[in-house]
Scaffold this motif. Structure first.
Motif, PDB file in Angstrom:
ATOM      1  N   ASN A 144       0.756  -1.350   0.220  1.00 21.19           N
ATOM      2  CA  ASN A 144       0.195  -0.133   0.009  1.00 21.19           C
ATOM      3  C   ASN A 144       0.827   1.203   0.172  1.00 21.19           C
ATOM      4  OD1 ASN A 144      -1.994  -1.827   0.274  1.00 21.19           O
ATOM      5  ND2 ASN A 144      -2.596  -1.432   2.046  1.00 21.19           N
ATOM      6  N   GLU A 145       2.109   1.176   0.764  1.00 21.64           N
ATOM      7  CA  GLU A 145       2.807   2.412   0.897  1.00 21.64           C
ATOM      8  C   GLU A 145       3.606   2.709  -0.445  1.00 21.64           C
ATOM      9  OE1 GLU A 145       4.513   5.743   2.406  1.00 21.64           O
ATOM     10  OE2 GLU A 145       2.828   4.562   3.284  1.00 21.64           O
ATOM     11  N   ARG A 148       0.953   3.990  -2.842  1.00 24.12           N
ATOM     12  CA  ARG A 148       0.879   5.379  -2.768  1.00 24.12           C
ATOM     13  C   ARG A 148       1.962   6.357  -3.394  1.00 24.12           C
ATOM     14  NH1 ARG A 148       2.099   9.211   0.507  1.00 24.12           N
ATOM     15  NH2 ARG A 148       3.583   8.323   1.781  1.00 24.12           N
ATOM     16  N   LYS A 149       3.314   5.821  -3.200  1.00 29.39           N
ATOM     17  CA  LYS A 149       4.359   6.522  -3.815  1.00 29.39           C
ATOM     18  C   LYS A 149       4.463   6.318  -5.345  1.00 29.39           C
ATOM     19  CE  LYS A 149       7.323   6.529   0.416  1.00 29.39           C
ATOM     20  NZ  LYS A 149       6.620   6.443   1.094  1.00 29.39           N
TER      21      LYS A 149
END
Length: 189
Positions: A144-145, A148-149
Motif C-alpha cells: 500500500n505504501e 501510494r508512492k
C-alpha cells in the motif's frame, strides 16, 4: 506500520539476522566461517544504513516485522558510503569473494528498469511468529505504501518456498538467475 527510528535498529537487525540465517542468497554473499551469523548481522546493519539514507525502513507497530526498502534512483556515493562498502567487504563478504558478489549484484541490477522503483531488499518477521498472519498483514502495508508512492516493487528470493507467498500478493517472477543456487527476481507493477 511506521518508519523505523535509530532506536529500532537492534530489533530490526535481530529479526532480519534470524530470518535470513538459512537464506541461500544471503549465505552466498556472507563469508562462510565461524563468524557467519555475526557477518549476517553486519550485512543487515549495512543494509539498514543504506536504506535509511536512500530509501525507507519500516517496522510493524508490534515490532515483530520489518522491511528495508531501497530507492535505487536516490542512491549516491559519498565518503561515508564508501566507508560502509569497505566495511561490508571486510566484515561480511571477505576480500576473496568481493568480485563474485559484485558480479551477482550487477546481474540483479541489470534486470531492473530505469524508472524509479521500490527495491524490497529485506523483509522479515520474528521467526517465532511465522504462520500467524503477521507477514501477510505487513507486506500488504508495504505494498500500500509503495502504491501510494507510485513505485513498482522489485525483490528477489532464493527460497522457493517463499514464491507462493509473494505470488499471493501479486508478485510475478520475471527472471531467474543461475548462481550456485537459483535466484528468483520478482516484481509487482
Amino acid at each position: 506500520m511506521r518508519k523505523a527510528e535509530t532506536s529500532d535498529k537492534p530489533i530490526i537487525l535481530d529479526i532480519l539476522t534470524r530470518s535470513f540465517d538459512d537464506n541461500k542468497s544471503v549465505n552466498y554473499v556472507v563469508k562462510q566461517d565461524q563468524n557467519r551469523v555475526d557477518r549476517i548481522r553486519n550485512l543487515m546493519d549495512y543494509s539498514f544504513n543504506v536504506c535509511t539514507e536512500f530509501g525507507e525502513v519500516w517496522i510493524s507497530d508490534d515490532q515483530q516485522a520489518c522491511a528495508l526498502i531501497l530507492f535505487p534512483d536516490r542512491k549516491r556515493s559519498s565518503f561515508r558510503t564508501l566507508l560502509w562498502d569497505l566495511k561490508l567487504a571486510l566484515s561480511v563478504i571477505g576480500l576473496d569473494r568481493v568480485n563474485a558478489v559484485l558480479k551477482r549484484e550487477a546481474m540483479i541490477k541489470s534486470n531492473h528498469p530505469k524508472e524509479p522503483i521500490a527495491y524490497l531488499w529485506f523483509i522479515g518477521v520474528n521467526p517465532k511468529l511465522h504462520g500467524k498472519g503477521i507477514g501477510s498483514a505487513f507486506i500488504q502495508e508495504v505494498i500500500n505504501e509503495c502504491e501510494r508512492k507510485k513505485r513498482p516493487i522489485y525483490l528477489e528470493t532464493s527460497m522457493e518456498k517463499n514464491l507462493p507467498f509473494y505470488k499471493k500478493f501479486g508478485f510475478e517472477i520475471f527472471q531467474s538467475l543461475q548462481l550456485t543456487y537459483t535466484l528468483y527476481q520478482l516484481r509487482r507493477v
